[in-house]
Scaffold this motif. Sequence first.
Motif, mmCIF file in Angstrom:
data_model
loop_
_atom_site.group_PDB
_atom_site.id
_atom_site.type_symbol
_atom_site.label_atom_id
_atom_site.label_comp_id
_atom_site.label_asym_id
_atom_site.label_seq_id
_atom_site.Cartn_x
_atom_site.Cartn_y
_atom_site.Cartn_z
ATOM 1 N N VAL A 87 60.997 26.650 106.468
ATOM 2 C CA VAL A 87 60.365 25.385 106.127
ATOM 3 C C VAL A 87 59.257 25.661 105.116
ATOM 4 N N VAL A 88 59.202 24.839 104.084
ATOM 5 C CA VAL A 88 58.151 24.919 103.075
ATOM 6 C C VAL A 88 57.059 23.924 103.466
ATOM 7 N N ARG B 51 49.259 21.872 109.448
ATOM 8 C CA ARG B 51 48.862 22.370 110.770
ATOM 9 C C ARG B 51 49.664 23.598 111.187
ATOM 10 N N LEU B 52 50.872 23.775 110.652
ATOM 11 C CA LEU B 52 51.717 24.908 111.026
ATOM 12 C C LEU B 52 51.663 26.056 110.017
ATOM 13 N N ALA B 53 50.935 25.882 108.930
ATOM 14 C CA ALA B 53 50.942 26.872 107.855
ATOM 15 C C ALA B 53 50.343 28.209 108.283
ATOM 16 N N PHE C 130 63.553 31.110 99.604
ATOM 17 C CA PHE C 130 63.030 30.076 98.716
ATOM 18 C C PHE C 130 61.669 30.508 98.184
ATOM 19 N N PRO C 131 61.447 30.451 96.868
ATOM 20 C CA PRO C 131 60.177 30.932 96.322
ATOM 21 C C PRO C 131 59.030 29.985 96.646
ATOM 22 N N ALA C 132 57.926 30.545 97.120
ATOM 23 C CA ALA C 132 56.737 29.732 97.411
ATOM 24 C C ALA C 132 56.164 29.204 96.099
ATOM 25 N N LEU C 133 55.853 27.929 96.071
ATOM 26 C CA LEU C 133 55.235 27.309 94.908
ATOM 27 C C LEU C 133 53.731 27.234 95.119
ATOM 28 N N VAL D 263 53.406 27.263 101.397
ATOM 29 C CA VAL D 263 53.808 28.506 102.055
ATOM 30 C C VAL D 263 55.225 28.314 102.583
ATOM 31 N N VAL D 264 55.982 29.404 102.679
ATOM 32 C CA VAL D 264 57.337 29.385 103.239
ATOM 33 C C VAL D 264 57.302 30.128 104.560
ATOM 34 N N ARG D 265 57.733 29.465 105.622
ATOM 35 C CA ARG D 265 57.698 30.064 106.949
ATOM 36 C C ARG D 265 59.100 30.052 107.564
ATOM 37 N N PRO D 266 59.593 31.206 108.039
ATOM 38 C CA PRO D 266 60.900 31.246 108.709
ATOM 39 C C PRO D 266 60.890 30.378 109.964
ATOM 40 N N LEU D 267 62.043 29.773 110.249
ATOM 41 C CA LEU D 267 62.220 28.997 111.473
ATOM 42 C C LEU D 267 62.814 29.900 112.558
#
Length: 323
Positions: free
Chosen positions: A172-173, A179-181, A253-256, A260-264
């Motif tokens: 999820v980006v 709150r989850l970043a 997926f590249p972070a913009l 932030v990109v976080r694995p599920l």
Amino acid sequence: MSAPNHLDPRLLRAFVAVAEELHFTRAAARLYVAQQALSRDIRRLERELGADLFVRSTRRVALSAEGERLLPYARRVLAAHDELLAAFGEARPLLVDLNSPGLTTGRRVLHRARELAPDHELMARFESGLTYAAGELLGGRLDASFGRFAGLDPVLRAQLDQQPVRYEPMAVVLPEDHRLAALTEVPLAALAGETVYAGAGNPRTPEWTDLARRLFHGRGIEIAPPAPLAVGDEEFQRIMARTRTPVLAVVDFPALPGTVVRPLVDPVPLSLVSLVWRKGLVHPGFDALRRAAAQLADAEGWLRRPVEGWIPAAEHNIIQAHK
């Protein structure tokens, strides 16, 4: 139509491009020629056949009755011509859709294939969605693509072949102040109550929205309604910054900037990525592409499904059909 003694395949290729695009500018761009040169080729073909192949106006281009009659023959001639050239090592470039510049699976396969077939031209394209790419494959405007084959309409699947390449973990980006970043991994249960963008309304990517719908079902996660279609990283970043909606993606997926990109996890949702091509495709570079996909899948363990991984039942059928 009269019957000439010889037809230049280049003229037939020009005709098919215009017949499929119904637009001279787009057809010229597809063939990498000037529009004036394309128009000359069409006029020459019409003279040689003694028939008008298109009905032209200031607003539109349409096939004439003779053009409609010629089209299936022209496609078969060009397919045989390409097969002949491929058999003798004089193939045209192999056009490989990588979906998006930031994704790594297809790009790594393509790079390996170029190493395996250095004498052949393999060219990348970026069509953003397997459903859209499938139409391009069937129309001869692409040769291969990557994506979720199980999510295609059965009518499309029946005309295509596929080779599973990778169980790609999903992610999820998030806006960097979400709150989850702060989490290194995001449990699916933590997304309950969230609205997540998954391409709803994008006609190029319904297979991805379908995957999200199956994943979110019963977990209290909503799919975001359609948003303006963002083309390019800059527009995607702008829309995301305005809506502040989490985006369903894959781990590569590249972070913009600002995200932030976080694995599920719990469970790890998996997107089964396949190499997809139209049935009957013959090209020496394509053989290298298939070998590259198999080599990387084996070396990287891409097709070893994690015990805790989740995939829809439809993906099981795809894997079984390939065995």
